[in-house]
Design a protein around this motif. Sequence first.
Motif, PDB file in Angstrom:
ATOM      1  N   PHE A  15       6.307   3.382   2.037  1.00 13.12           N
ATOM      2  CA  PHE A  15       4.880   3.541   1.777  1.00 13.12           C
ATOM      3  C   PHE A  15       4.581   3.214   0.320  1.00 13.12           C
ATOM      4  O   PHE A  15       5.358   3.527  -0.575  1.00 13.12           O
ATOM      5  CB  PHE A  15       4.434   4.970   2.076  1.00 13.12           C
ATOM      6  CG  PHE A  15       4.122   5.222   3.524  1.00 13.12           C
ATOM      7  CD1 PHE A  15       2.832   5.091   4.016  1.00 13.12           C
ATOM      8  CD2 PHE A  15       5.135   5.590   4.404  1.00 13.12           C
ATOM      9  CE1 PHE A  15       2.551   5.337   5.343  1.00 13.12           C
ATOM     10  CE2 PHE A  15       4.855   5.838   5.732  1.00 13.12           C
ATOM     11  CZ  PHE A  15       3.560   5.706   6.211  1.00 13.12           C
ATOM     12  N   GLN A  16       3.449   2.570   0.091  1.00 12.63           N
ATOM     13  CA  GLN A  16       2.991   2.280  -1.261  1.00 12.63           C
ATOM     14  C   GLN A  16       1.832   3.215  -1.574  1.00 12.63           C
ATOM     15  O   GLN A  16       0.870   3.308  -0.814  1.00 12.63           O
ATOM     16  CB  GLN A  16       2.521   0.817  -1.363  1.00 12.63           C
ATOM     17  CG  GLN A  16       1.923   0.456  -2.708  1.00 12.63           C
ATOM     18  CD  GLN A  16       1.316  -0.947  -2.710  1.00 12.63           C
ATOM     19  OE1 GLN A  16       1.472  -1.695  -1.746  1.00 12.63           O
ATOM     20  NE2 GLN A  16       0.622  -1.290  -3.778  1.00 12.63           N
ATOM     21  N   GLN A  17       1.920   3.939  -2.682  1.00 10.56           N
ATOM     22  CA  GLN A  17       0.825   4.825  -3.086  1.00 10.56           C
ATOM     23  C   GLN A  17      -0.220   3.992  -3.817  1.00 10.56           C
ATOM     24  O   GLN A  17       0.053   3.363  -4.828  1.00 10.56           O
ATOM     25  CB  GLN A  17       1.342   5.945  -3.990  1.00 10.56           C
ATOM     26  CG  GLN A  17       0.282   6.983  -4.298  1.00 10.56           C
ATOM     27  CD  GLN A  17       0.860   8.234  -4.956  1.00 10.56           C
ATOM     28  OE1 GLN A  17       2.068   8.341  -5.156  1.00 10.56           O
ATOM     29  NE2 GLN A  17      -0.003   9.186  -5.279  1.00 10.56           N
ATOM     30  N   PHE A  23      -2.003   6.279   0.814  1.00 10.26           N
ATOM     31  CA  PHE A  23      -0.739   5.571   0.951  1.00 10.26           C
ATOM     32  C   PHE A  23      -0.879   4.516   2.049  1.00 10.26           C
ATOM     33  O   PHE A  23      -1.589   4.730   3.032  1.00 10.26           O
ATOM     34  CB  PHE A  23       0.383   6.548   1.323  1.00 10.26           C
ATOM     35  CG  PHE A  23       0.512   7.726   0.399  1.00 10.26           C
ATOM     36  CD1 PHE A  23       1.455   7.723  -0.611  1.00 10.26           C
ATOM     37  CD2 PHE A  23      -0.323   8.827   0.534  1.00 10.26           C
ATOM     38  CE1 PHE A  23       1.581   8.809  -1.470  1.00 10.26           C
ATOM     39  CE2 PHE A  23      -0.215   9.918  -0.325  1.00 10.26           C
ATOM     40  CZ  PHE A  23       0.740   9.906  -1.331  1.00 10.26           C
TER      41      PHE A  23
END
Length: 199
Positions: A15-17, A23
């Motif tokens: 996951f990319q914040q 996210f």
Amino acid sequence: MFSILIAGRLPQINFQQVSETQFVIPIPDVDHVNHLVVFMTGQIPFPENYGGGGNWPSTEGPTWIYLGKITNTKPSAIFKINKIKDNESKLGSSLAPALFSAFQHQTAIPSDGLLGISVEPLPQLDQQVQPNDVTPSTVASNVEFVSKMLNNFVNYVTSFVQNVPGTSEQIVPLSIVTTWYTNFQRRITENPNFWKQQN
């Protein structure tokens, strides 16, 4: 904090914040994905009275389709995504506006797929509207439904048990089973959640 599982693939945790509470994770080869299992890893819980809302980007504009939620007490859910595109023209108010706007202004949405999780207060998540055919389910809720349905069936038909003369056998007329089925089908059509009020 989050992970996803797609049948036939390894779990994904990349996951990319994109903001303090949002996210995203890309979903490659999404044409061959019918369901996503989304779950918490158990390493970091949500803050008290918060949960995570699952969202899918709409192709109709800068909006996201709300899929459902996970919480500390229900840390996993199955999101059905295979009918999202078919339903998009019918969604209307089911679209979740303004979510991930910062991400969308900075990054083009991948052509494959993208799942977003937005950490929000539980009352706010409870007000979100899920479009038809993408309602999430959990193993626990499926088991609860089947259990209550079978209990309802057994309680109903056993009240019509008849003794077979001259034997210890007991029977239930087929018409009773048919009547139960017809009534159950009618009730679940009128109110899909009626079974939740059953004891």
